[in-house]
Structures are given as C-alpha cells and as structure tokens.
Design an enzyme around this catalytic site. Structure first.
Site, PDB file in Angstrom:
ATOM      1  N   ASP A 124      33.601  27.818  45.234  1.00 56.49           N
ATOM      2  CA  ASP A 124      34.416  28.670  44.370  1.00 56.49           C
ATOM      3  C   ASP A 124      33.602  28.974  43.115  1.00 56.49           C
ATOM      4  OD1 ASP A 124      36.738  29.932  43.272  1.00 56.49           O
ATOM      5  OD2 ASP A 124      37.115  28.107  42.122  1.00 56.49           O
ATOM      6  N   PHE A 164      40.483  50.861  31.277  1.00 57.22           N
ATOM      7  CA  PHE A 164      39.417  50.458  32.195  1.00 57.22           C
ATOM      8  C   PHE A 164      39.962  50.366  33.614  1.00 57.22           C
ATOM      9  CE2 PHE A 164      37.169  47.297  34.653  1.00 57.22           C
ATOM     10  CZ  PHE A 164      35.832  47.574  34.397  1.00 57.22           C
ATOM     11  N   LYS A 180      34.783  52.092  35.334  1.00 57.60           N
ATOM     12  CA  LYS A 180      33.831  51.118  34.779  1.00 57.60           C
ATOM     13  C   LYS A 180      33.612  51.327  33.281  1.00 57.60           C
ATOM     14  CE  LYS A 180      31.258  50.245  39.030  1.00 57.60           C
ATOM     15  NZ  LYS A 180      29.930  50.201  39.670  1.00 57.60           N
ATOM     16  N   LYS A 204      33.190  51.601  25.678  1.00 56.20           N
ATOM     17  CA  LYS A 204      32.355  50.503  26.176  1.00 56.20           C
ATOM     18  C   LYS A 204      32.458  50.508  27.696  1.00 56.20           C
ATOM     19  CE  LYS A 204      36.048  47.043  25.695  1.00 56.20           C
ATOM     20  NZ  LYS A 204      36.506  45.849  24.964  1.00 56.20           N
ATOM     21  N   THR A 254      35.069  33.940  45.847  1.00 54.91           N
ATOM     22  CA  THR A 254      35.831  33.988  44.612  1.00 54.91           C
ATOM     23  C   THR A 254      36.854  35.111  44.668  1.00 54.91           C
ATOM     24  OG1 THR A 254      35.671  34.322  42.219  1.00 54.91           O
ATOM     25  CG2 THR A 254      34.047  35.435  43.579  1.00 54.91           C
ATOM     26  N   GLY A 255      37.888  34.964  43.883  1.00 55.74           N
ATOM     27  CA  GLY A 255      38.887  36.019  43.764  1.00 55.74           C
ATOM     28  C   GLY A 255      38.528  37.060  42.729  1.00 55.74           C
ATOM     29  N   LYS A 314      39.180  32.509  52.422  1.00 54.40           N
ATOM     30  CA  LYS A 314      38.149  31.503  52.169  1.00 54.40           C
ATOM     31  C   LYS A 314      38.037  30.550  53.353  1.00 54.40           C
ATOM     32  CE  LYS A 314      38.358  31.391  47.096  1.00 54.40           C
ATOM     33  NZ  LYS A 314      38.498  30.535  45.905  1.00 54.40           N
ATOM     34  N   ASP A 374      41.548  26.875  46.393  1.00 50.99           N
ATOM     35  CA  ASP A 374      40.405  26.384  47.165  1.00 50.99           C
ATOM     36  C   ASP A 374      40.805  25.363  48.233  1.00 50.99           C
ATOM     37  OD1 ASP A 374      38.660  27.832  45.450  1.00 50.99           O
ATOM     38  OD2 ASP A 374      38.842  26.238  43.969  1.00 50.99           O
ATOM     39  N   ARG A 399       6.234  -0.699  70.101  1.00 51.15           N
ATOM     40  CA  ARG A 399       6.836  -0.060  68.933  1.00 51.15           C
ATOM     41  C   ARG A 399       5.933  -0.199  67.713  1.00 51.15           C
ATOM     42  NH1 ARG A 399      10.854   3.531  67.336  1.00 51.15           N
ATOM     43  NH2 ARG A 399      11.794   2.976  69.319  1.00 51.15           N
TER      44      ARG A 399
END
Length: 1420
Positions: A521, A712, A717, A738, A852-853, A989, A1013, A1273
């Site tokens: 994660d 945004f 972006k 930005k 990852t989410g 996952k 997770d 051996r």
C-alpha cells in the site's frame, strides 16, 4: 524471458493437486451472500411483503448485526476445523492410521496408549498455538465491537427493522454474562486491533472531547419543551432523572447498532456502519471525512446531508413520529465508489448517492457532529464486503514436505509389500520341507497369504519412522523460537511507539526467505501522510530550503533560529499596531469576524515548516527594493499571493492557542498555504466571497473579492481563481492559476524563453528527487474580456447537456496568455528508510508492486520518490478512461516494447477476446511537445532503466473480466520491473495478489496499514501489517506486525533467509537420519526371512528420535547461520538463494535420502561381516544378535549426529553441545541398560557389556564405518568450497579471515558488481549539496490510452473533485458589479498601505535597489 503463467495439471497427479488446493476455511467460513434490496423504515411499519403468512419477518429481511468477527474459530468449530487443518498434512493421516492399527492386539508392539501419545502431543501443541493466536483475534474483535458511540432512544422512536442475533465467540460461549468484563477503551499499546476500521480514538485511548455523563445519556435540545432553540447543536445537555423518557442519545456498543437506528458521531470518531447523513454541525450541512482506510487517499472528502433529512438535527426531531419516512436501498455490494438509495417521504422522493453517505471505516474530521441513519451494518457494509475471511495459511516448506512425505510413504509401502510377498513366498516354499523356523505351519487356519498380509502391516509399523512424527514437533518448536528471535531483535524494534516486530503466525517464518513479489500500500505504509513544502522556483531562481531541524548540527540549529528571528522581526513589528488598531476599527464597522483577523499567525510545526534564509533575505530586499529589482519583487509577491489565494482552504481560530488553523481537504493545499504563511503571506480567511491576506509588502490586510473558481479536475490538471483587488482603487481582475507543468506551459504568453527554460530545469530537478510539483502563473484580465467570457461561462454552468465539457472548454478560454511565476515542490514525506529499503529489495531480486487508492499522478510521484521509478525508467500507462479498449492498450504495449515476448506468447489483437463492439484499430504512438521544447528523445522506450507499468482500477476491472485479459495483463506486468496500480478498491488489491500468486506460482507478500489493505494481506502468502500511529487496522489480519516499512528489509533478508535455510536444512537432515536407522532395519530383513523383525533392541530404536539424534537437527533450526546478518544486510543479492528455493527442494531431499541409504548399507554390512567370523569372540561362541546390533546403532548415532554437524555452517557452543549430547547419551544408556540384572525387569541385552567393550571389533567397526560413511560428503563439501565456492562460501571465508570487515562499505565501493549494477541511486532529500545543471532526461511515460509520450516532471495534486465543499464555495461567489469595485463604507484601508499585488509596480519605483535582478526574468 519473464515467468510463464502456471498451467493447470491434467496428468496423473491432478487429483493430488486438487487435494493440496483444498481450503478448510471453505467449509467453515460463512459465505457473504448479499441480501435483496431493502427498505429501511423510520416511524413506519415494515412493508407487507417482508412478512410471511404467519406474520414473521422473512429471513432475507432480517438484517445482519453490526458485529464483525475476524477470528477463525468458535467454541463449536475449533476442534473440527483445527483437526481438519492439521490433517491436511499427509504425515498426520499416516501417524493416525499406524496408531489405530496398534490398538489391535495382533499388531501391537507396546501399549496402545503409549503409541498414540506422540500424535496427540503434535496435535495438542499445534492446537494450543493456533488457539492462542485466535484468542488474540477474539480479544481484538471484542474491543472493537464494544467501542462506545451514541444511538437514539426514547420518545416515540421504535426501530421496527429486524436485526439478527449476534454470533457467540469464545468469550460469549464460555464466560458467563455476569463474569464478563465491561467494555473498555483499547490501549494504545495493543497491537491486536481489528482489521475493519478500529477507531483511531479508541486506539489512542482518547475519549470524546464533549462532556460525558455518569448515566451515559445526552440531550441536545431543551427537554422541558422550550421551542426557541435554533442553535440546538450547542449541546445544552440536561440529565435529570425525570427526563429519562424523553428522546436522547444513549451510549451503546458498535455491535448493538442496527439498521434503522439514528446515530450521532463526533469529530475525529470513526463511522461504525454505513449511514445516510441527516444533519451536521457545519454550514450548509457539510461534513468532512477521511477515507484513507477505504481508498488510501489522504485528502479529505466532503459529504453533504440529504436535503430531505436536514430538519432531523436533534434527538427530539429524530424521535418525532411525524417525521415518518423510509429509505429504499440497493442490494449490498462491494463497489466502494457507488451507492444508490432513495429517501421516500409521505409526499416526495429524494435521491441519495455516495456523496450523502458515510461509510464504515471513514473518520469524521473538522466537523463537530453528524447525525445519520444506519442503512447497512456489519458484513453488509462496503468495507467488510471488500475483505475476506481469515485464511488458514500454510508455509511453502510445509506444502513441499507433503510430496516428500508422500514419496517416503510410497517407499514404505514398497518395503512393506516386499516383506509381505517375500514372507508369504518363503512360507509356501519351505513349509512342505518341514523347515524348523516355519513355526505353526501345521495349524489348520494357517494361510501363507494371510500371514503375508499380517507381515505387510507389521512392516508398516516396523519402518514407520521413515516419516518421523518427531519432525513436526521439532518444526513447531523451532518456529516458535524463530518467532521469539524476531520479537527480541532490537534492530526491528520501533522505539518511537515502543512496539517490537511481532510474529502473529508462527508457521510462516521460512516463507519470509522465499518472497518473490511484494505488494505494498502507499498511504501510511510508504508515506507518513504528511505533505512538506520543500523547494520552489521563483522568477528563475531556485530555493532549496534549509535542512529540517532534526537534520542539522547543533551549532547550525542555533544559527538557523537566530536567522529566522531576524527575518521575521520587521514584519512582526510593522504588523502589530495595525492588527491591534486598524483591523479592529475596520471589522467593528462592517461586521466581519474580528477574532479570525486578529488571531495569532498559524503555529507551524518546526519539522515541516519551510525555511530558507536566502528566500527571507530576498523578500526583505524586495520590500525595500527600487525599480531595478522590480521583476524579482513582482515574482516573489505574485508567487506567494497565488499560493495564499488559489485554494479551497478554510481558516478557523484555535480556541486554546488563539492561533489560526487551516482546514484543508487537500494535504497539498494545506502545505502550500502553510508555506506561504511561513514567509509572511498569512491567509486570514474569507467572508463569503471576500478573501483576507496579510503580506510582508503591506502594513494592513489586503482584501480580494473571489469572483470565480475554476476547479481542479483530473482532466484539466489545474485550478484557477479569478479575484479582484478591493484595495487601492484598482479595478483590474486577476486570474491566479496552479497546475501541471505541461498544461501551464502550453498556456503561457509568448516570450521569456530563458526564464521558462530555467524553470523547466528546476522542475526536472525536483521531479528527479521524487517531489510533487506544481507550476504557478497569473494573468491580468481586462474588464471587457471578462464580461464576455463570464456570459459564456454562465451559459455553460446551466447547460443541461454536456455541462462538464462545456465548463471545461469555457474555462480553458480564459486560462491563456498566462505569465509564469514559478514552481513548487512538495514532499509526500516517506517513512524512514523507504527508498533505501525498496532499492535493496529490488537488488535482492524481489519485484515490488504498489497498489493504492490514490490517483495516477500521486502514484507516479511516490514511485519516483521511493526508487520504484528512476529517471531512466520507461513508464507504460494503461487507463480505463481512455478511448482505446483495455485489450488494445495492453496488446500494443506488448508489441511495441516486448515484441519477442509477444511473439513467444502468441499475443495478437483478437477482436473476439477484446471487445467485438470496438474496431480493431492499432494506433501509432505519438510524441508530445509542450510548447517549450521537445522533451522526448529518439530513445524513448529504450532507456536503460527498464519498464514500469502504471494501471488504474477501471482498467483492472476490464482486465479481470475474463481469463484472456488477465493472462495478457500478467504477461505485460511480468516484463516490467515494477507495477503501480492506482485507484484500486480493496477487493481489487486482493485480486491483483491472487493473479500473480496463482498465475505464476510464486511467493507473495502484502504489506499495509489500513482496513483497505486487509483483503490484500489475507490473499498473500505472507501478510505484514504496519502498526502505525493513526491506527492498527491491518495488524489483526496480518501474519507479521512491524513498526515501519524499513523493518521489512531485515525481516526478509536476515530473519527470513535464516529461517528458510535453517528449516530446510533441518528437515532434510531429519529425513536423512531416519533413513539411516530405517536402512539398517531394512537390510536386516534379508537375513530374518523378511519377517519385519527389529535388528536392534526395541528401546534403542524407541529413543532414536527422542534422545539420540534429535538435538543436532534442532540446533540447525535454531543456531545455524548461512552467513552473518551484517553480510546479508549489506549484500541483498544473497537473498536469491532463498528466492530460488535453494535451501529446500526435491533435489536436495533425494540427495540426503541417498546419503542415508548408502551410509546405512555401509554400517550394516561392514559390521555384520566383521562379526560373522569364527574369531569374533574369544570363547568360541557365536555372537548374539544384540551384540553386533548394538555396535550398529552406536555407529549409526555417531554418524548421523556428526553428519548433521558437518551440514551446519556455523559451529557455536550450542551446536557443539547438541552434536555431543546424543553420542554421550547412547554410550551412557548402553553401559547402564546392558548392566541391569533381569531381576529388576526383562532386559534382553543383559551382559552384552562383558563382550562388547573389550572387543577390538567393536572399536574398529565404529571407527571404520564412521569414516567411510562421512568421507563422501566431506570430500564433496571440501571440493566445492575450494574449487567451486558460491557467494555464501566466499562471504563466510571473508568474515572468518577479517571479522571486522565492513561489507556495507565494500558493497558501495564496488566489491559486489551485482549490487553496483542493480541498485538504484539512493537519495536523501537534504544531502548538503545544491544540484547543478540537472539533466532534462527524466522518466519517459507512454499513455497507452491516448498513444501520447511525454516526460514526467513530478506533477501531482490531490483534491476532491466536485464535492459539496466546492459547491458551497461556488454558491458564495457573485459576479463583479460596479458597486463592488470598492469596499463598502468603512472597509477601505488607510493611507499606511504601501504595496499590493495590483499596484506593486508603481510603488516599487519609489524604492532604492539593494541587489541586481537575476538573469532570465524577462518582461512578461
């Protein structure tokens, strides 16, 4: 070539594979079958179709409780389930069968009760261990299920929705109700928290900050019937006894919450179930939640109340029977991003989606309270539906033992058949001849065939030690000790939290040494959930920030503190008077919030505060600058003004400190606003559409009207705000922007190429360090241009069709001809040692996947900062939101970048396997130009850093839709060095882990820290949970609990490698030593008529595995070391011996078995023929059987123990003791037992000492057989060490020659060529050096969904898109009107104001320059 997908076996052993794949949990785990769609009633009766003809509620409409159980066993299922798990071992089935046979008198050797004791011991020890592990899970479940929260009771409220009965656990089943402990708040040191959303407040031992009461009741309205109480959320509590029947909030356990209950949640509490929001304490009924336990995202999400339920703001309103309604909900499902429901009122219906609900596992933030209606509980909640049942894991070594045990059983069966057939044949042949040894052949019921069958069974009992039961006892003991070694290892002890590394599953220690794939994660595992403003580029000049306090020497800390104080003195002195006088006067006249404007500046954390003395000096110079420094001053002021105003951050005053605190949905925005505040640009909040800003350039506050917010989105972006300066009579409008570098650069005004190029180089430098970058720009908007644009924008926001596309298009029209200001670089602070750990794990040959989410840009940024993606890497991006089918994207990636592999695998574009509705249209990959420079070279896709696959959750959904898609995904992924999966759900996952584990047949490890997770941790062969500071949700479902990700290196490379080599060596030597014993017994059958008789006296055979030979093998399991830990840590490449299965495999097993057979033959025949001569005894009598067989067993014990010692890599005092103790015991026992008179008890070997010790045959036979048995051996190991040593042999010798040698230093100096070629660069954020001219060659990325290629420059920005909070800000905006071009009466500024963003150019002309402007700041 990458590993091929493992094919299903259809051969003669297919039945065995099916048996080995059998999962016990499938028999006992309750299937999470979703019920039908439901109607949750409030103050209404249940629908008529919910009941049977007899008036009982149908089973499918009896809702599940909110009790969540993660444990494996109950009182009823413990015995059968545990026995089934243990009898998956073939050996246990064999031991049970042999024990049962000996209960029949004809087959008994000793007392049947004694025979079954070893088996019961093995089963009992294992059951106790499993039971202890599960008791810890039960304790954790009980703590979480008993967590207290508030539900509605009293008044007219009766919950008519039916909830089922709670399950009984160990506690409920065994402990009487009167003796059970009351629910307690979990201790912070407890590492056994439940996987599904254990509340952080509970974990940290914190009570709700609101007032608590002895009776546990809370009233949030005046119970005496007073109606005038608009602000009911001020918590005017009344707790008099005569109000006990009034509606109130009662404290209850999580497990007692049912569908249809009203609950009240407070700030920083976790949500106990899936609920619909009725009302909140905030304006417009908005609530903020943290969802990292669900999707891994750190930015806060805003949720709003259902408009139909906002009147339910207190217990009285919720309990009023007039407020009847029902909620029609869809069938429970595991889709984390979709929820559909409808609130049905008496006269209307209102839709409900995910934006109006709070899911179990989320945490309420920045919201005093929320009242909600429960619609899903327990196993119907989305987080639980995404988790699996607790699996019963078995180590790979144990699974590999089953075929070996099976092979031994086949050998045993052959031996028994040979004995039975031979004995029967001999009896048939010699019986007519009257052979004297064929006793009882003249009895009427004598049958040679039956006698052969009995001999067959006797042979099974005689040779049963070919599968030693003591091996399993030894393995359990050794693994328990190895778990203790991990627990007491100070190098993986987390001092900050005081938590050691804990092995929660003791039987998987050797799996740690064979890991090939790691699935990690991001949030909380690789990162600290802390965003830190690290660097910036302003006007072509880069500011790298001073090192954090903890990284500076002591003398530099004092100097840094002095400089900081000096840099802030001027601003504080100038602003103190205006803050205390002017602001008060202004706010008293216009009614704004004076407490916020007079509050202290934010208290910034010294560890995360941005400080750059050079920047402070430049700002100070700019404040006092003249015309010559106009450009740099304008850039500085404009840069931090954009940071201070272009955001959605809310500001409040901390009542305890009186300082401003910022509430930010986005951790990026919070870091940017804090960075601006650190240099003097303090955002002091907003009054609807008026923003207040304190700057170093002005003695008074500056005020801006917020006209528009262009929010945004992942497609845009970028984020922009349009503001109007309300001070100084300036009517101009400013666009502050930005966003991503390529998006901003293509919208810049022509000119200033040198400045743009320098900023671009700085962006490359920031990105190469793994920092998240944003580019800042601004624009002055003429009034007439804005009016025309505003009309088009207003039409777009009310459009009924394609509204989002129209808004984006119109927004893009105004965001052009921008002027570049600079760029920011934010560090998503990693856990300590993460880049180094990942680099070493990759060097060890382990492939690392991140699931990852977070969104794609965030995942890529973390890939860079953690060394998963280097600047020489080639990224392949597969997205589900593009115009190309997923099959086409993956297929084109294979053919474009891996043509040979595609040809081998036969990868072609097949319209039938992809999507028949989509045309078969391969597309060429294109180059992208940002408008500044060509950023993709001709070697794009051929860079030496290898390939990294980045794929999102939507693409994975398509990839998992059928086997052909998943096969192609696996083929593509295995060609890449690393894989990053973004926007994935918890269930996805687990599917990713299963795809690799089952498809390739490799060992997998999953590591995470949150409830999202859990599925991944359970699906992997080894699950590791991080006991983080924010919660321990993943620990309870894990096999190992560690404090930080960096501990994973030592856990795998040292403890895993040691455990695997020790256990593999121990098991192989265990099988060997038993073959030596069984071999001697077998050779004797040739001379005893194949009658299955023992050649040894029975007690000597009985103690073979108990005393004579067990110690050396256990010593191998406990104390052997292939090499020392410092070498394993310094040279991760050595891990390949474990990863490749070098320490335990069928080849090794057969070699040891062959050794045992050869040595047993040497021992038996040499001693037999030595004694089979007339001169073996001086008295002329023939030797007794037990006389020469005693020599055999002593020789066998001596050979087996020293052979085990020879296979030990490191001889310590404990190893010397273990090798010697068995030999001492056999000699001592023989001397004592052979001297015991038959008067005490029957001793068939009495008097053997008299002939044994004086005989030269005895001493010479032992010496000869020992030397001959050991020589092969010994010669092999000597030859291998001298002429063909491996890396481990060389390292052991180097350590022996120079014990103080620093192998870590040698590795970095190039002693290990493999390390030098494989290890990525190891970067520190502050290395004490300023970067020179950075290379433009950053990681190449190819987006397969669009065919575009570009260079990654670190852009990343996390913020909620289109949430209720943004809609609330938009609703507070108004278009500029002539009356709004100046402040209302009394809000204007005084004549003291010297500078503002709008009038900076004019006022700078009156100042004298102190330094010259930097090159590259063109007029733009």
């Amino acid at each position: 070539m990458a590993p091929q997908r493992r094919k299903k076996s259809n051969g003669p052993f297919a039945w065995y594979n099916k048996l080995a794949a059998f999962n016990v949990e499938d028999l006992f785990s309750r299937k999470k079958l979703s019920g039908p769609a439901r109607s949750v009633v409030v103050h209404e009766d249940l629908p008529a179709d919910y009941k049977t003809d007899k008036g009982k509620v149908k089973r499918e409409y009896v809702y599940r409780t909110n009790q969540v159980i993660t444990s494996k066993y109950t009182v009823i299922t413990f015995l059968p389930r545990n026995l089934l798990e243990q009898f998956r071992r073939i050996a246990n089935i064999f031991f049970a069968a042999i024990a049962i046979l000996q209960f029949f008198s004809i087959f008994s050797t000793v007392s049947p009760g004694l025979v079954v004791i070893p088996l019961l011991t093995v089963l009992g020890i294992t059951a106790l261990k499993d039971g202890y592990e599960d008791i810890k899970r039960h304790q954790s479940d009980r703590r979480v299920n008993s967590t207290l929260m508030r539900i509605l009771e009293g008044g007219d409220f009766v919950n008519k929705n039916i909830t089922g009965r709670k399950s009984k656990t160990f506690v409920r089943g065994l402990i009487p109700r009167s003796l059970r402990k009351k629910p307690q708040v979990a201790k912070s040191g407890d590492i056994e928290m439940q996987q599904n959303t254990a509340p952080s407040a509970v974990i940290n031992g914190q009570e709700n900050p609101e007032e608590t009461y002895d009776d546990g009741y809370e009233y949030d309205y005046p119970p005496d019937g007073v109606e005038d109480h608009e602000e009911s959320h001020h918590h005017n509590f009344f707790q008099h006894r005569h109000y006990e029947h009034h509606p109130r909030w009662r404290k209850a356990r999580w497990e007692d919450v049912g569908v249809g209950d009203f609950v009240k949640i407070y700030d920083n509490e976790q949500i106990p179930a899936d609920i619909i929001i009725c009302a909140t304490s905030e304006e417009d009924n908005v609530a903020f939640v943290e969802t990292k336990n669900l999707d891994g995202e750190t930015n806060l999400k805003s949720r709003s109340a259902c408009p139909a339920l906002t009147h339910l703001r207190n217990a009285k309103e919720c309990a009023d029977s007039k407020n009847s309604l029902h909620v029609d909900c869809e069938q429970p499902d595991n889709n984390m991003y979709k929820l559909t429901a409808t609130v049905v009122m008496p006269h209307d219906k209102y839709p409900v989606d995910l934006g109006q609900t709070l899911l179990r596992g989320t945490t309420l933030r920045h919201t005093k309270w929320v009242i909600g209606l429960v619609i899903y509980t327990g196993e119907d909640t989305k987080i639980v539906l995404n988790s699996g049942g607790t699996p019963s894991k078995r180590s790979k070594v144990e699974r590999q033992m089953n075929p070996q045990v099976f092979l031994n059983l086949v050998l045993l069966a052959i031996m028994a058949v040979v004995c039975g057939v031979a004995e029967s044949s001999l009896e048939k042949y010699y019986s007519p001849l009257g052979a004297p040894w064929v006793y009882g052949d003249n009895i009427s019921d004598d049958n040679p065939r039956i006698d052969g069958l009995i001999t067959f069974v006797f042979a099974l009992i005689t040779f049963q030690n070919i599968v030693p039961i003591s091996l399993y006892i030894s393995i359990e003991f050794v693994r328990t000790a190895q778990a203790a070694f991990i627990y007491f290892d100070g190098d993986i002890f987390h001092k900050k939290t005081g938590r050691p590394t804990l092995a929660r599953s003791w039987n998987l220690s050797d799996d740690l040494g064979q890991i090939e794939y790691i699935f990690s994660d991001k949030t909380g595992t690789l990162t600290q959930n802390v965003m830190v403003f690290r660097k910036c580029s302003i006007g072509g000049k880069a500011y790298h920030g001073d090192p954090p306090v903890e990284e500076m020497p002591n003398h530099e800390v004092e100097m840094e503190t002095t400089m900081k104080t000096a840099g802030e003195t001027h601003q504080e002195n100038r602003s103190s008077d205006s803050t205390s006088t002017t602001v008060q006067d202004q706010q008293a006249e216009n009614g704004s919030n004076p407490s916020l404007l007079q509050a202290e500046k934010p208290n910034l954390n010294p560890e995360t505060r941005f400080h750059d003395q050079e920047l402070f000096n430049d700002i100070e110079s700019a404040v006092n600058a003249g015309p010559d420094q106009e450009s740099q001053a304008r850039s500085l002021n404009g840069f931090f003004t954009v940071l201070s105003l272009c955001h959605t951050v809310l500001s409040t005053v901390d009542p305890d400190t009186g300082a401003i605190t910022y509430k930010a949905q986005s951790p990026d925005e919070e870091a940017l606003v804090h960075a601006a505040a650190a240099v003097g640009y303090v955002f002091r909040g907003r009054d609807r559409d008026v923003l207040h800003l304190q700057t170093p350039f002005s003695d008074d506050l500056e005020h801006y009207q917020l006209v528009n917010i262009l929010e945004f989105t992942s497609a845009r972006k970028r984020m922009s705000v349009i503001v109007k300066k309300l001070d100084g009579g300036d009517d101009r409008l400013f666009l502050l922007t930005k966003g991503a570098d390529n998006v901003i650069y293509e919208r810049l005004k022509p000119g200033g190429e040198n400045f743009k190029k320098i900023t671009e180089e700085h962006l490359d430098s920031f990105a190469n360090e793994g920092l998240r970058t944003l580019t800042l720009a601004y624009k002055v908007i003429p009034q007439n241009e804005y009016e025309e644009w505003s009309a088009r924008y207003n039409e777009a926001i009310v459009a009924l069709d394609d509204r989002e596309e129209k808004i984006a298009a119109v927004s893009s029209e105004i965001e052009c001809d921008l002027r570049l200001l600079g760029a920011t670089a934010i560090e998503d602070r990693l856990q300590d040692g993460v880049p180094e750990t990942i680099a070493d794990l990759k060097t060890a040959g382990i492939k690392i996947w991140v699931a990852t989410g977070d969104k794609l840009e965030t995942a890529i940024a973390i890939g860079h900062s953690t060394n998963l993606i280097s600047k020489e890497s080639n990224m392949i991006i597969v997205r589900g939101d593009g115009s190309r089918p997923i099959w086409n994207q993956m297929m084109n990636a294979m053919q474009e970048f891996f043509p040979e592999e595609a040809e081998v695998r036969g990868v072609t574009q097949d319209a039938d396997t992809q999507n028949p509705a989509r045309p078969d249209d391969p597309y060429p990959l294109k180059r992208v130009n940002t408008g500044v420079t060509s950023i993709v070279g001709p070697d794009n896709g051929e860079r030496p850093g290898g390939f990294v696959l980045v794929i999102d959750g939507l693409a994975l959904t398509h990839a998992f839709s059928n086997e052909a898609h998943s096969d192609l995904l696996l083929a593509l992924a295995t060609q890449c060095e690393s894989v990053i999966c973004c926007r994935v759900s918890p269930l996805q996952k687990a599917l990713i882990v299963g795809l690799v584990r089952d498809g390739l047949g490799v060992m997998t490890l999953a590591i995470g820290d949150g409830a999202n997770d859990v599925s991944m941790i359970q699906a992997a062969d080894v699950g590791v949970g991080i006991s983080g500071e924010e919660g321990l949700q993943a620990v309870n479902s894990s096999d190992y609990a560690i404090g930080q990700f960096r501990f994973l290196k030592r856990l795998l490379l040292v403890h895993g490698h040691w455990s695997y080599s020790r256990n593999g060596n121990m098991i192989a030597n265990f099988f060997y030593k038993n073959i030596v014993c069984i071999g001697v017994l077998w050779w004797f059958q040739i001379y005893c008529g194949w009658s299955s008789q023992y050649v040894f006296e029975y007690t000597l055979l009985l103690w073979w595995n108990s005393f004579w030979t067990v110690a050396p093998t256990i010593a191998i399991g406990l104390f052997d070391r292939i090499v020392d830990d410092d070498i394993l840590m310094a040279l991760p490449e050595l891990y390949r011996y474990g990863r490749e299965g070098h320490w335990f495999n069928m080849k090794l097993f057969l070699a040891y078995m062959l050794d045992g057979i050869v040595q047993s033959a040497l021992i038996y025949f040499l001693i037999l023929y030595a004694y089979n001569v007339p001169t073996s005894r001086s008295d002329g009598y023939d030797v007794n059987q037990y006389e020469f067989s005693t020599v055999m067993i002593i020789s066998a014990v001596l050979t087996a123990n020293l052979f085990n010692g020879l296979n030990t890599n490191v001889w310590t005092g404990w190893v010397f003791f273990a090798v010697a103790i068995g030999n001492v015991l056999i000699w001592s026992y023989t001397a004592f037992y052979d001297s015991v008179s038959p008067g005490w008890f029957n001793t068939p070997v009495y008097g053997t000492n008299h002939f044994l010790w004086p005989s030269a045959y005895f001493w010479f036979s032992i010496l000869l057989t020992f030397l001959l048995a050991m020589t092969p051996r010994y010669l092999y190991k000597s030859y291998k060490f001298i002429f063909n040593p491996n890396d481990l042999d060389i390292m052991r010798w180097a350590k022996k020659v120079d014990p103080n040698r620093d192998f870590a230093k040698d590795a970095h100096m190039g002693v290990s060529s493999a390390l030098a070629s494989a290890a990525p660069s190891r970067r520190s954020t502050f290395d004490g050096e300023r970067p020179g001219a950075p290379s433009l060659r950053a990681a190449s990325r190819t987006d397969m969904s669009t065919g575009l290629r570009s260079t990654h420059r670190g852009f990343d920005f996390a913020v909620e898109e289109g949430g209720p909070a943004m809609r609330r800000l938009q609703s507070n905006l108004s278009a500029p009107r002539p009356s709004q071009t100046s402040l209302p009466h009394g809000l204007g500024v005084t004549a003291k104001q010297k500078m503002s963003f709008a009038s900076l150019r004019k006022s700078l002309k009156k100042r004298r320059p102190r330094t010259t402007s930097t090159e590259g700041q063109d007029k733009h």
